[in-house]
Design an enzyme around this catalytic site. Structure first.
Site, PDB file in Angstrom:
ATOM      1  N   GLY A 108       0.782  -1.100   0.127  1.00 44.34           N
ATOM      2  CA  GLY A 108       0.107   0.027  -0.119  1.00 44.34           C
ATOM      3  C   GLY A 108       0.870   0.972  -0.053  1.00 44.34           C
ATOM      4  CD  GLU A 109       4.065   2.949   2.954  1.00 46.02           C
ATOM      5  OE1 GLU A 109       5.174   3.301   2.054  1.00 46.02           O
ATOM      6  OE2 GLU A 109       4.310   2.349   4.316  1.00 46.02           O
ATOM      7  N   GLY A 110       0.662   3.724  -1.858  1.00 43.56           N
ATOM      8  CA  GLY A 110       0.991   4.024  -3.194  1.00 43.56           C
ATOM      9  C   GLY A 110       2.192   3.659  -3.731  1.00 43.56           C
TER      10      GLY A 110
END
Lengths: 320, 320
Positions: free
Chosen positions: A287-289
């Protein structure tokens, strides 16, 4: 708005004149032409990419669905702000501006197995935060997230929108064991049963089963559409948030690419539901981009070739 | 030389302390640790990548195996020097130094269906050109090629080394039709039959069936090993050249990654023969080092995360 058809035509014409055999750059050619349409120019660019990370807390963590304590959401926000997380390194590596928005971390969403995760006012506030977070001057957008418990929320959202059974959508998240996986499926089943009325309505599903950071991502993706800024979708949670927009209005994600397919087991079927073929497949599940930020490099390469190469005529190369 | 086992251990230890769930960066973690081993440090870097494009001409083009005239090799060399080709844009995009070496373009190799493509002196000269072309200060190497007719040469080399039948290894190259594909298979069959003695010897196969630019790539890859510089293998032709080193000495490509799997049909089985899993799969089939240059971005992202992220202790994040 839709892509600029004239820019697409002009980009296709240019692509056919570049010094390479027809089609030899494979998907890079398609990506460059697609960028041309959304940016409204036959010379697409990635000069000002933006990464926005939204963070939220989830009431459903009370059910024990995550391998990490909920306090980690805020600790990671501090890490983002200090520049120490994976997404910081990737944003810097690919020349992206990075913004972090923590959404009422002290006020987790409600446990969606008991009541809707958000009130209408809370949903709207989160959507607005996302909408406002997009820099109109950016030319490529990545929306990322941090939120302990949010793979469970995303799985519930995906199950509500796409159907199937809970086991289709729950995965190991940050690393739960088999018992944790079974618990997640149980929690998802309870949530979707409680909010059965939301299954026909993407935005209502987002309110009942999502979370503030998911809603903020949806708001940012919607704003990008209004600004015709292309979007790279990240992993399972980002894609689930985006899917609520697609459920509300088919075609709402036409300005979005699937940056990668993650190792979270629900991601591949969710992308298939949306009809999006991932650019990368490297087993990420952070995640987190992060996966989308990595794909900025591929898009940069695609537009660099398209916009920078010489034509056969310019280079004096025979066309075969 | 082999990778630095202590650096690998130190990098693995560091990887376990970074602020992410274990394994959440998927293949990026493996790539960073692999880079650490070859660079001999627990903080691998990609600060000075080098792309070298070698060009050569092939006598076998007299058989009509390419959709483009042989003159295009030299025209494209001028395009590389003028900065107009795809590889120029990708090298610039990922901050790589780019060098171009044209190898005796006025003197094509011999038609390998009649005699060995190169004499021993010609082979050695090409290997030496590749060896000398590597900048010892570079920290990641891409070797690319340009040579009208060279997918036929690479197919013959792959067939000689890996076995199977010619149809396993011939593909459409720059865009031949079905008749052209059948002709390529026929030419490959003739060449490998004529040089049957070379099948047991990778370097002799490279001399008899390869070309100057293939030999130069092999020389550069060998030099990189001596300097412990990691290498990103490009498409079918680069991989076929590399396979001659593997055939000569198993393990010779341990310092090489498969950057991508190309659309040229022989590439996937050739990578499988070498036991290399590609990083990217985007349908490229251009050569020039383009797919490998694109993968520089992925490696940059991997080492940026590994070397730049905070540890749990540094960031004050709970480990779950």
């Amino acid at each position: 708005p839709d892509p600029d058809a004239a820019a697409v035509q002009a980009a296709m014409a240019r692509n056919g004149q570049l010094t390479k055999p027809p089609g030899a750059l494979g998907r890079l050619e398609d990506l460059a032409i697609w960028m041309a349409g959304w940016q409204g120019t036959d010379r697409p660019h990635v000069d000002a990419p933006q990464v926005i990370v939204f963070a939220g807390n989830h009431g459903v963590t009370a059910r024990g669905v995550s391998a990490f304590p909920a306090a980690v959401t805020e600790q990671m926000v501090l890490n983002f702000r200090a520049g120490g997380a994976a997404i910081n390194q990737l944003a810097r590596c690919f020349g992206a501006r990075m913004d972090v928005h923590a959404l009422s971390l002290e006020l987790p969403t409600a446990d969606f197995t008991i009541q809707p995760a958000m009130t209408e006012a809370e949903l709207l506030e989160a959507l607005q935060t996302g909408w406002d977070a997009v820099d109109p001057a950016s030319d490529l957008l990545v929306t990322g997230e941090m939120g302990i418990g949010n793979t469970t929320s995303a799985a519930a959202l995906a199950h509500a929108i796409c159907g199937g059974v809970p086991a289709d959508w729950v995965g190991r998240g940050t690393g739960v064991d088999d018992a944790g996986l079974a618990l997640k499926a149980q929690v998802v089943a309870e949530g979707v049963a409680l909010h059965a009325q939301a299954r026909a309505d993407g935005i209502e599903a987002l309110r009942c089963l999502g979370g503030r950071e998911l809603a903020a991502m949806a708001g940012a993706i919607l704003r990008a559409r209004h600004l015709r800024i292309p979007v790279l979708l990240d992993g399972f949670i980002c894609t689930a948030a985006a899917a609520s927009l697609d459920a509300a209005k088919p075609g709402a994600l036409d300005h979005c690419l699937a940056a990668h397919v993650s190792a979270e087991s629900g991601h591949a079927p969710l992308l298939a539901h949306l009809g999006k073929a991932p650019i990368l497949s490297l087993g990420l599940r952070l995640g987190e981009g992060s996966g989308a930020a990595l794909a900025i490099g591929v898009i940069k390469g695609a537009v660099a070739c398209h916009s920078g190469m010489a034509t056969f005529a310019e280079a004096g190369v025979s066309e075969g």
